[in-house]
Write a protein that holds these residues in place. Structure first.
Motif, PDB file in Angstrom:
ATOM      1  N   ALA A  67       0.827  -1.207   0.000  1.00 30.88           N
ATOM      2  CA  ALA A  67       0.000   0.000   0.000  1.00 30.88           C
ATOM      3  C   ALA A  67       0.859   1.254   0.000  1.00 30.88           C
ATOM      4  CB  ALA A  67      -0.939  -0.012   1.208  1.00 30.88           C
ATOM      5  N   ARG A  68       1.925   1.255   0.798  1.00 28.49           N
ATOM      6  CA  ARG A  68       2.804   2.429   0.859  1.00 28.49           C
ATOM      7  C   ARG A  68       3.501   2.669  -0.485  1.00 28.49           C
ATOM      8  NH1 ARG A  68       3.722   0.190   6.025  1.00 28.49           N
ATOM      9  NH2 ARG A  68       5.559  -0.943   5.272  1.00 28.49           N
ATOM     10  N   LEU A  69       3.958   1.601  -1.116  1.00 28.61           N
ATOM     11  CA  LEU A  69       4.614   1.733  -2.418  1.00 28.61           C
ATOM     12  C   LEU A  69       3.641   2.227  -3.484  1.00 28.61           C
ATOM     13  CD1 LEU A  69       6.809  -1.506  -2.421  1.00 28.61           C
ATOM     14  CD2 LEU A  69       7.616   0.855  -2.212  1.00 28.61           C
ATOM     15  N   PHE A 108      -4.111   4.333   0.031  1.00 31.72           N
ATOM     16  CA  PHE A 108      -4.036   2.878   0.124  1.00 31.72           C
ATOM     17  C   PHE A 108      -3.490   2.442   1.475  1.00 31.72           C
ATOM     18  CE2 PHE A 108      -3.925   3.501  -4.551  1.00 31.72           C
ATOM     19  CZ  PHE A 108      -5.082   2.799  -4.859  1.00 31.72           C
ATOM     20  N   ALA A 109      -2.541   3.207   2.028  1.00 33.56           N
ATOM     21  CA  ALA A 109      -2.010   2.869   3.349  1.00 33.56           C
ATOM     22  C   ALA A 109      -3.102   2.931   4.406  1.00 33.56           C
ATOM     23  CB  ALA A 109      -0.864   3.811   3.711  1.00 33.56           C
ATOM     24  N   ARG A 110      -3.980   3.949   4.310  1.00 32.39           N
ATOM     25  CA  ARG A 110      -5.055   4.079   5.301  1.00 32.39           C
ATOM     26  C   ARG A 110      -6.122   3.009   5.132  1.00 32.39           C
ATOM     27  NH1 ARG A 110      -7.941   8.082   4.154  1.00 32.39           N
ATOM     28  NH2 ARG A 110      -6.788   9.021   2.411  1.00 32.39           N
ATOM     29  N   ASN A 111      -6.498   2.748   3.885  1.00 32.82           N
ATOM     30  CA  ASN A 111      -7.670   1.906   3.653  1.00 32.82           C
ATOM     31  C   ASN A 111      -7.371   0.426   3.537  1.00 32.82           C
ATOM     32  OD1 ASN A 111     -10.070   3.744   3.421  1.00 32.82           O
ATOM     33  ND2 ASN A 111      -8.659   4.761   2.028  1.00 32.82           N
ATOM     34  N   CYS A 112      -6.097   0.053   3.421  1.00 36.30           N
ATOM     35  CA  CYS A 112      -5.818  -1.379   3.371  1.00 36.30           C
ATOM     36  C   CYS A 112      -6.126  -2.035   4.712  1.00 36.30           C
ATOM     37  CB  CYS A 112      -4.378  -1.646   2.959  1.00 36.30           C
ATOM     38  SG  CYS A 112      -3.139  -1.343   4.228  1.00 36.30           S
TER      39      CYS A 112
END
Length: 279
Positions: free
Chosen positions: A61-63, A74-78
């Protein structure tokens, strides 16, 4: 352009994340293969994320946020997409099977989970967790039974299982439970809700003696194989590995009894249990 909204965990978060990923990738003009290179994964893996058949891990997600200029979306919602009612090692496989168009499974020691009865499942869980409170076992059984709703319309999912005779002969939960469990397996085959073959003892050595096989096909993503051990499990989409397991399953179906002959054996085993005859 406004950024994507946070996901609602109650409304298929994995599918929503997949749709947002496809949108963000196409907006950047990247192919699945090109984006996969950023994550050091295959293009088919990106396709599975977009189709919702694979779980997005925080490191990916971070990438993705960096590569697609999506802030920290994506980092928040994964985290929301990772929530599951299934055990951690099986969650990704269970959620993938809900998207599958076909599942092919060889089960050497157990009646497959999708074809278990509640009491058989309870006996299995009790063996796994001998000190678990009954209430928590009830929840585990309920979750397992909810998976079987995938078979309500067999036109949506083709389930093809090869069950080893050892799974039928191991008395799990007592003879009454086994009679019902084997009868349910036979009825599922008789009602054409699944293709069921039995691999008899007399088949001798076979190509899958090292363990179970579980293959899944999808309408809009590459096939995967699920590897499972005691308390562990992982999905694998490497084409060579998947092809090898597909060939193994094909060889098993050649060694197993036909569906018609399997049904005769299942009926006989269920009768033996009902009359307390068991070799």
């Amino acid at each position: 352009m406004p950024g994507p909204k946070d996901l609602d965990p109650s409304s298929s978060p994995r599918a929503m994340i997949g749709a947002e990923l496809r949108h963000a990738r196409e907006r950047k003009g990247l192919s699945q293969e090109q984006l996969g290179q950023v994550l050091f994964v295959s293009g088919s893996f990106i396709g599975q994320l977009e189709a919702g058949t694979r779980r997005m891990q925080p490191e990916y997600a971070r990438l993705l946020d960096e590569a697609l200029d999506t802030g920290d979306f994506f980092a928040r919602n994964c985290v929301a997409a990772a929530k599951s009612k299934y055990p951690e090692h099986f969650a990704e496989a269970a959620e993938a099977e809900a998207q599958a168009t076909a599942i092919k499974e060889y089960s050497p020691l157990l009646i497959p989970g999708l074809l278990q009865t509640p009491e058989y499942a309870r006996a299995v869980f009790r063996a796994y967790r001998p000190t678990e409170p009954d209430r928590q076992l009830d929840e585990l059984v309920s979750v397992r039974m909810s998976r079987a709703t995938l078979l309500d319309d067999p036109t949506d999912l083709v389930l093809w299982v090869v069950v080893d005779e050892a799974a039928l002969r191991r008395v799990t939960g007592g003879r009454t439970v086994m009679a019902e469990a084997v009868r349910h397996l036979a009825d599922t085959s008789r009602q054409h809700r699944a293709i069921v073959q039995v691999l008899p003892f007399e088949a001798g050595a076979h190509t899958a003696m090292e363990g179970p096989i579980r293959l899944m096909d999808f309408a809009d993503a590459p096939p995967v194989v699920y590897f499972e051990g005691v308390g562990t499990g992982r999905l694998e989409d490497d084409p060579t590995t998947v092809r090898q397991r597909q060939r193994t399953f094909e060889l098993l179906t050649a060694c197993a009894l036909s569906p018609a002959k399997s049904l005769v054996l299942l009926d006989a085993v269920a009768q033996d249990y009902a009359h307390e005859k068991h070799p």
